[in-house]
Scaffold this motif. Structure first.
Motif, short mmCIF file in Angstrom:
data_model
loop_
_atom_site.label_atom_id
_atom_site.label_comp_id
_atom_site.label_asym_id
_atom_site.label_seq_id
_atom_site.Cartn_x
_atom_site.Cartn_y
_atom_site.Cartn_z
N TYR A 17 63.67 14.69 -37.21
CA TYR A 17 62.50 15.18 -37.94
C TYR A 17 62.60 14.51 -39.30
N ILE A 20 66.03 14.43 -40.87
CA ILE A 20 66.91 15.42 -40.24
C ILE A 20 67.21 15.03 -38.79
N ALA A 22 68.17 16.35 -35.72
CA ALA A 22 68.27 17.69 -35.13
C ALA A 22 69.00 17.70 -33.79
N ASP A 41 74.80 28.36 -33.72
CA ASP A 41 74.35 28.78 -35.05
C ASP A 41 72.88 28.48 -35.30
N ASN A 42 72.37 29.03 -36.38
CA ASN A 42 71.04 28.67 -36.87
C ASN A 42 71.01 27.17 -37.12
N GLY A 43 69.92 26.55 -36.72
CA GLY A 43 69.76 25.12 -36.98
C GLY A 43 70.58 24.23 -36.06
N ALA A 44 71.15 24.79 -35.00
CA ALA A 44 72.00 24.00 -34.10
C ALA A 44 71.18 23.01 -33.26
N GLY A 45 69.89 23.31 -33.09
CA GLY A 45 69.04 22.41 -32.31
C GLY A 45 68.53 23.04 -31.01
N LYS A 46 68.78 24.31 -30.83
CA LYS A 46 68.41 24.98 -29.58
C LYS A 46 66.89 24.96 -29.36
N SER A 47 66.15 25.39 -30.38
CA SER A 47 64.70 25.42 -30.23
C SER A 47 64.14 24.01 -30.12
N THR A 48 64.74 23.08 -30.82
CA THR A 48 64.28 21.69 -30.74
C THR A 48 64.40 21.19 -29.30
N GLU A 57 57.28 19.28 -28.65
CA GLU A 57 57.73 18.18 -29.51
C GLU A 57 58.09 16.98 -28.65
N GLU A 172 64.71 33.01 -27.47
CA GLU A 172 64.94 34.28 -28.18
C GLU A 172 64.02 35.39 -27.70
N HIS A 204 70.65 34.39 -29.73
CA HIS A 204 71.72 34.60 -30.69
C HIS A 204 72.66 35.70 -30.23
#
Ligand SMILES: Nc1ncnc2c1ncn2[C@@H]1O[C@H](COP(=O)(O)OP(=O)(O)OP(=O)(O)O)[C@@H](O)[C@H]1O
Ligand SMILES: [Mg+2]
Length: 247
Positions: A17, A20, A22, A41-48, A57, A172, A204
């Motif tokens: 991105y 970034i 990701a 963790d947060n920002g690990a890339g799961k949603s990406t 995306e 989630e 999470h």
């Protein structure tokens, strides 16, 4: 399970991105009827990862194989046509609509011709068939708010079945739910699994999803750092890996 062909496989998937990075070379595979949990963790890339697979995306580089064949997933519609259904929380069942309207929400069947007239008869017949197959005791013209929790999950399973989903992705799904809500999601996942549908779940709170998960992949900063089968790990073990980032 590994002697079968994966339903979905990614090879060296990268996503940038802007500046970034990701996803940094993600290799993930899912088998038919398997429940795979992506944790980290947060920002690990799961949603990406999930967004790329569901067509929201675009990947920057790497390969995606669907049923063994290299595939580009360029849109949500295309992902759905392949048989990839993403259940976002905000797209869960609409309580004030009927069972039938919920099943065909966003993609009703129309009669042949330029006028896009809804083919209610055909939709009702198809919905009735999957509902009966699942042994659900609901009417197609019944409002979903009058269905029990279990029946509502059944309707969601019916939707996945009717549109021949091979893979259902949940990002989630339990985030804002009560204990009963979580139990419903777990029942939903069990229902999909029983029908041979694969599930990717991002969460999470993995102790919650532990009972239905077959395999966990742990992501950190865009990379898969560990992979564990449910029978060789525990919630405590997974928590430790996520925090310490060592296997
Ligand atoms: N649309 C975007 N534009 C720019 N950066 C983004 C975008 N979406 C995600 N990112 C960044 O990519 C990285 C991975 O984010 P992602 O949402 O995939 O993480 P996640 O594992 O789902 O985290 P969480 O557990 O918090 O949901 C993060 O650094 C995030 O800030
Ligand atoms: Mg996320």
């Amino acid at each position: 399970m590994n002697d079968k062909m994966p339903l979905l496989r990614t090879e060296n998937l990268h996503k940038w991105y802007g500046k970034i990075h990701a996803l940094r070379g993600v290799n993930i595979e899912v088998y038919p009827g398997e429940v795979l949990a992506l944790i980290g963790d947060n920002g690990a890339g799961k949603s990406t990862f999930v967004k790329i697979i569901s067509g929201v995306e675009r990947k920057t580089s790497g390969k995606i194989f669907w049923k063994g064949k290299e595939t580009e997933i360029l849109s949500i519609e295309q992902a759905r046509n392949l048989g990839i259904e993403t259940v976002y929380q905000e797209q869960a069942l609409a309580p004030q609509l009927t069972v039938l309207q919920n099943i065909f929400l966003g993609r009703p069947w129309t009669k042949f011709g330029p006028l896009k007239v809804l083919d209610n008869k055909k939709m009702a017949k198809a919905a009735r068939r999957v509902i009966d197959e699942l042994g659900l005791n609901v009417q197609v013209d019944q409002e979903v708010r009058f269905c029990s929790g279990g029946e509502q999950q059944g309707v969601a399973v019916a939707r996945a079945l009717l549109f021949k989903a091979g893979l259902v992705i949940l990002d989630e799904p339990t985030r804002a739910l009560s204990a009963t809500g979580v139990e419903r999601i777990l029942e939903f996942i069990r229902g999909l699994k029983k029908q041979g549908i694969a599930v990717i779940i991002v969460s999470h709170v993995f102790p919650q999803i532990f009972p239905v998960t077959d395999r966990f992949m742990i992501l950190s900063r865009g990379e898969v750092i560990a992979e564990k089968r449910a029978e060789e790990t525990s919630s405590e073990d997974l928590t430790r890996i996520v925090i310490e980032k060592t296997v």
